[in-house]
Design an enzyme around this catalytic site. Structure first.
Site, short mmCIF file in Angstrom:
data_model
loop_
_atom_site.label_atom_id
_atom_site.label_comp_id
_atom_site.label_asym_id
_atom_site.label_seq_id
_atom_site.Cartn_x
_atom_site.Cartn_y
_atom_site.Cartn_z
N PRO A 2 0.45 -1.04 -0.21
CA PRO A 2 -0.02 -0.07 -0.32
C PRO A 2 1.16 1.36 0.14
O PRO A 2 1.70 1.25 0.29
CB PRO A 2 -0.28 -0.37 1.67
CG PRO A 2 0.59 -0.94 2.10
CD PRO A 2 0.87 -1.46 1.06
N GLU A 3 0.58 2.11 -0.86
CA GLU A 3 1.05 4.05 -0.52
C GLU A 3 0.24 4.92 0.46
O GLU A 3 -0.32 3.86 0.84
CB GLU A 3 1.01 4.19 -1.53
CG GLU A 3 1.36 3.16 -2.49
CD GLU A 3 1.33 3.14 -4.51
OE1 GLU A 3 1.28 4.91 -4.29
OE2 GLU A 3 1.41 3.09 -5.23
N ARG A 112 1.96 -12.45 1.61
CA ARG A 112 4.06 -12.30 1.32
C ARG A 112 4.99 -11.98 1.88
O ARG A 112 5.93 -12.60 1.52
CB ARG A 112 4.03 -11.75 -0.20
CG ARG A 112 2.91 -12.28 -1.22
CD ARG A 112 3.37 -10.57 -2.39
NE ARG A 112 4.62 -11.08 -3.20
CZ ARG A 112 5.09 -9.92 -4.03
NH1 ARG A 112 4.47 -9.58 -4.37
NH2 ARG A 112 6.20 -10.53 -4.55
#
Length: 274
Positions: A2-3, A112
């Site tokens: 996410p940013e 991940r």
């Protein structure tokens, strides 16, 4: 992902629910996510501590605590921080760390397992190089369009690479760099020195515009991002170019093109951007 917008959405939710909660226990299921402490030291430092304000700079979250140490989190690609009011609630899939609280439960999940967590001093520099070296946050009210324009026009890279460099502007990633450049009408491969002051100031405004739109929509979820309550964001429907290569531009109808800049897939409209 996410940013900045996604991290800000999480921050706002956690800041509403965490302050005042005491950490009763910590269960670290994947120790390698901890970057500067063993699971035992991590749990010992946090047990009994009470959450204060939750802050953000760039893509990092700082979960403030009442003791000498606080918690720094970088969600990376697929990290999630989800708070549940019911301490016995079913936790999200891929939960890697569980914080049992006096008020609910906080779960760190990561598909991940690329996220990172640190214990940092509650005051002063964190000692984490990537965090301490961040440039101004993209939503910092002290940052002006004129100051941003001066820094960008002095850059020696492409304008896309400038935006992705967290030392220049903290929080911008691939999605929102493409979106802001589209709305500003600037080709991503343009050299910084070839961007006029007026264009640079317009880009500053479109960076904030795409961030604010995304925050209002709960962030962008393609697959993994969840907000602090475990819900997906709705901003994907607002995107103009990212993920739309080969599809018609929403403004002019020209096919969106894909190239690679600074090692990242980059989408742009060959007609709307010059």
């Amino acid at each position: 992902m996410p940013e900045l917008p996604e991290v800000e959405v999480v921050r706002r939710y956690l800041d509403e629910h965490l302050p005042g909660s005491e950490i009763e226990s910590v269960d670290v299921k994947l120790p390698r996510l901890l970057k500067n402490a063993s699971p035992e030291a991590f749990g010992a430092a946090l047990k009994g501590r009470v959450f204060a304000a939750v802050r953000r700079k760039g893509k990092y979250l700082v979960l403030g605590l009442d003791g000498p140490k606080s918690l720094l989190v970088h969600l990376r690609m697929t990290g999630r921080l989800v708070w549940k009011a019911d301490p016995g609630a079913r936790l999200p899939p891929y939960t890697r760390i569980v914080f049992q609280l006096s008020k609910g439960v906080l779960a760190y999940g990561d598909v991940r397992t690329l996220g990172e967590l640190w214990l940092i001093p509650s005051q002063g520099l964190s000692g984490v190089p990537g965090f301490d070296a961040l440039g101004p946050d993209a939503l910092d009210p002290k940052l002006t369009a004129e100051g941003f324009a001066r820094a960008l026009r002095a850059g020696r890279s492409s304008v896309k690479a400038f935006l992705l460099n967290q030392r220049n502007l903290a929080g911008v990633g691939n999605i929102y760099a493409d979106e802001a450049l589209f709305l500003a009408g600037i080709r991503p491969e343009r050299p910084c020195a070839a961007v006029s002051a007026q264009e640079a100031e317009r880009l500053f405004k479109t960076v904030r515009q795409v961030f604010e739109t995304s925050i209002e929509s709960g962030g962008t979820t393609f697959r993994d991002f969840l907000d602090g309550s475990g819900r997906e964001g709705g901003n994907a429907a607002n995107l103009y170019v990212y993920g739309r290569e080969g599809k018609p531009c929403r403004v002019c109808g020209t096919a969106i093109e894909l190239t690679h800049i600074a090692g990242r897939g980059t989408r742009f409209c060959p007609k709307c951007q010059s």
